[in-house]
Structures are given as C-alpha cells and as structure tokens.
Scaffold this motif. Structure first.
Motif, PDB file in Angstrom:
ATOM      1  N   TYR A 248      -9.587  -8.023   0.942  1.00 15.44           N
ATOM      2  CA  TYR A 248      -9.119  -7.924  -0.441  1.00 15.44           C
ATOM      3  C   TYR A 248     -10.194  -8.412  -1.409  1.00 15.44           C
ATOM      4  CZ  TYR A 248      -4.320  -6.965   1.083  1.00 15.44           C
ATOM      5  OH  TYR A 248      -3.193  -6.385   1.640  1.00 15.44           O
TER       6      TYR A 248
ATOM      7  N   LEU B 102      -4.823  -1.419   4.696  1.00 18.33           N
ATOM      8  CA  LEU B 102      -4.462  -2.792   4.323  1.00 18.33           C
ATOM      9  C   LEU B 102      -3.066  -3.148   4.840  1.00 18.33           C
ATOM     10  CD1 LEU B 102      -5.813  -3.043   0.666  1.00 18.33           C
ATOM     11  CD2 LEU B 102      -6.720  -4.211   2.697  1.00 18.33           C
TER      12      LEU B 102
ATOM     13  N   ARG C 224       0.904 -11.793  -0.188  1.00 19.01           N
ATOM     14  CA  ARG C 224       0.557 -11.635   1.225  1.00 19.01           C
ATOM     15  C   ARG C 224       0.758 -12.945   1.975  1.00 19.01           C
ATOM     16  NH1 ARG C 224      -4.339 -12.002   4.351  1.00 19.01           N
ATOM     17  NH2 ARG C 224      -4.618 -10.295   5.859  1.00 19.01           N
TER      18      ARG C 224
ATOM     19  N   THR D 122      -5.725  -8.845  -7.512  1.00 17.43           N
ATOM     20  CA  THR D 122      -6.098  -9.367  -6.188  1.00 17.43           C
ATOM     21  C   THR D 122      -5.441 -10.711  -5.943  1.00 17.43           C
ATOM     22  OG1 THR D 122      -8.259  -8.288  -6.453  1.00 17.43           O
ATOM     23  CG2 THR D 122      -8.025  -9.819  -4.632  1.00 17.43           C
TER      24      THR D 122
ATOM     25  N   LEU E 270      -2.693 -11.365  -2.960  1.00 19.78           N
ATOM     26  CA  LEU E 270      -2.933 -12.356  -1.917  1.00 19.78           C
ATOM     27  C   LEU E 270      -1.877 -13.450  -1.923  1.00 19.78           C
ATOM     28  CD1 LEU E 270      -6.821 -12.624  -1.926  1.00 19.78           C
ATOM     29  CD2 LEU E 270      -5.355 -11.670  -0.135  1.00 19.78           C
TER      30      LEU E 270
ATOM     31  N   LEU F  66       1.550  -2.659  -2.350  1.00 19.93           N
ATOM     32  CA  LEU F  66       0.389  -1.790  -2.511  1.00 19.93           C
ATOM     33  C   LEU F  66       0.770  -0.409  -3.045  1.00 19.93           C
ATOM     34  CD1 LEU F  66      -1.492  -2.945   0.677  1.00 19.93           C
ATOM     35  CD2 LEU F  66      -2.371  -3.122  -1.660  1.00 19.93           C
TER      36      LEU F  66
ATOM     37  N   CYS G  10     -11.959  -6.351  -4.376  1.00 23.63           N
ATOM     38  CA  CYS G  10     -12.054  -6.858  -5.752  1.00 23.63           C
ATOM     39  C   CYS G  10     -13.501  -6.795  -6.226  1.00 23.63           C
ATOM     40  CB  CYS G  10     -11.528  -8.293  -5.807  1.00 23.63           C
ATOM     41  SG  CYS G  10     -11.640  -9.073  -7.433  1.00 23.63           S
TER      42      CYS G  10
END
Length: 319
Positions: free
Chosen positions: A99, A257, A120, A113, A117, A226, A103
């Motif tokens: 990621y 991803l 995530r 981003t 994250l 996403l 970015c």
C-alpha cells in the motif's frame, strides 16, 4: 543503474519513529499532519511518544509505518531533487508496504492510504480472536522445507477436533520463511523443525495470523473498501506480493490487494524477478527490514536503506 524502491512491512515500527524527520523538515511534518487528519487521531504523537503496546497494535502500526516511509520520500523529493518516476523502474512493498508503494506511485492519496491501512489493521485483528492464531519464523528454511513442515503440522486435528491450519505466509529470503495459522498448529510446527532439517523456529509477537486462510473475513472487508477506493493509474508499476510479478493495471492490482490478505507474501520471488528484470539497486524507504532480505536473496545487488535525514542527504548525492 536501474533502481527499485521498496517499502517495509509490519514489525518495523518503533517508538520515536519520525521525530527527527519532523523536527528537520516541513515536508515530513505535513505528511504526519495529513495522516492524523485523515484518521482523526493523534497517530504521530503515538509514533513519537508511545506507549509501545499501543503503537504495536495492528491498526496503528500499519498506517504509522506507511506515514514514516512516505515522509522520508517527501523530504527527499522536497530537499533532494528526487523524483520516483525519473529515478526508478518499479516499486514494491512487503505486505502492508505494498500500500505504501502504491501511495508513493500515486495510485492512492496519502489520506486514502492511511484510511485503508487503518481499516486493514482493524479487519485483520477482528478476523481471528486473540489467542486462536499465531505465526512463527523459520530460520534456515527454504520454501520446500517450510511447506513440508506446514503440511505436517496441519495433519493432526486441533484439540477441539477441528482441522488444523498451518500455511506459508511469507517467503522472505532463501533462509527465512514465516508460517501462519492456528496457534496449536504453529506451536506444533515450532516443535517439529529439527525433524524437517530446519535450524530454528521462533514464535512471533503478533496479535493475529496474517496471510493465511483464517484472514478471509478481513479479505472480504478489504474487497468492499477497495471497491469504494480503487487504485488510480501508477507512476511506476508495482511488483505484487501474491504473484511476484509486475502490475501496472489498477483494476488488477485492486484484486491482488484483496488476495494479499490471505495470500502468501512472495518476497523472495519478487526480488529475484526484479533482478532478472534488470534491477541493480534496491532502495528501502523508511526502514531497514526488507533491504537485508534483498541482500540474502541477491548478494551482488546494491542495497540502500533511507531512514534518517543523514541517509536522505547521502542518498540525494548519488542521484
């Protein structure tokens, strides 16, 4: 000299990260402020002051590591005349570092981003109850030995009668492979290393079993995220973790991803592919984690880690 730019994964965080950059550069301060604003939290304060147990939480560590690496990159751009597109051929990142790489290459904004994250990390932590999963590093193991050990550790049922899961999570370099899965199976694998000709097995201090099938709920969460925040066209192509191949199509990368959450990080193969593709110099931004893996995979490659202001100044002189 053809260059690849690399970005580290989880485990490279430490209390104090980013402090010197922020004190020395307005470009770095701007990065940390933008990430704080995007997340609605004082992440930079946590990075600088801790406490360590809060910084280590997956949902904090992932955006923190990304922010630190992007801050290094932005300082280099602002003060060293650096251009990712002008000076490099490709980017790659280890796990969450993919990621960061995207970015850096313009596929995601810094704010997006950070939010991706954060989500995530939260989704990975929520996918498996604490204590149910685990990971271990195998030292002195190649992929074949690690795969055989994982299969042996999965062959016996768990104590509650369920099938055991133990899978290769990271193929980092020729002598280091990481397994992930149910804690019982991972502990069994550590106890069996000698039987499989492996030097040592070490349980890792992680809060969830990353990059294995137990992360399926997190993959679903990232698929939704996403869809809402898809990658844009990239300034440089990225080597994807799950295929160890070059990707330039944003739609393909988005799907990869999602697969990455449960899939193996094929780092060793990615580095070999970069070498075969003509990359001679590997530059890690924001850490000194993946650079050593490169050195063990391609001993003749030039490897540079750029973390501090002194590193930035030294690297800028080589451009």
């Amino acid at each position: 000299m053809a260059q690849a730019f690399l970005f580290p994964g989880q485990g490279s965080q430490k209390v104090g990260m980013g402090r010197d950059l922020a004190e020395a550069s307005t470009a770095a301060r701007a990065v940390f402020q933008e990430v704080d604003d995007a997340l609605g939290q004082h992440l930079f304060r946590l990075m600088v002051e801790g406490p360590e147990d809060q910084l280590t939480l997956t949902e904090n560590a992932q955006p923190a590591i990304m922010a630190n690496a992007i801050a290094v990159l932005r300082v280099l751009e602002a003060e060293g005349g650096f251009s990712l597109q002008a000076h490099g051929e490709c980017v790659a990142g280890h796990s969450l570092g993919e990621y960061t790489a995207l970015c850096a290459a313009g596929a995601f904004t810094l704010a997006d981003t950070a939010r991706l994250l954060k989500l995530r990390g939260q989704a990975m932590q929520a996918a498996v109850p604490v204590g149910v999963g685990a990971m271990c590093a195998l030292l002195g193991a190649d992929l074949a030995k690690a795969t055989a050990l994982a299969e042996a550790a999965s062959a016996q049922l768990l104590s509650d009668g369920r099938p055991a899961l133990c899978q290769v999570a990271n193929d980092n370099d020729p002598g280091q492979v990481v397994l992930s899965g149910h804690r019982e199976a991972i502990e069994r694998a550590v106890a069996m290393v000698k039987e499989h000709g492996i030097k040592r097995g070490v349980l890792l201090p992680v809060s969830a079993p990353f990059h294995c099938d137990l992360m399926a709920p997190a993959a679903d969460a990232m698929a939704e995220a996403l869809e809402r925040t898809s990658p844009a066209p990239m300034l440089l192509p990225v080597y994807a973790n799950v295929t160890a191949a070059l990707v330039s199509d944003p739609a393909v990368e988005r799907d990869l991803l999602v697969r990455q959450v449960t899939g193996r990080v094929r780092w060793r193969e990615s580095i070999l592919a970069m070498g075969e593709g003509g990359i001679e110099r590997f530059v890690e931004f924001g850490g000194k984690v993946v650079g050593p893996m490169v050195g063990r995979t391609l001993p003749d490659a030039a490897v540079t880690s750029v973390v501090t202001m002194a590193d930035i100044e030294a690297f800028a002189k080589t451009l």
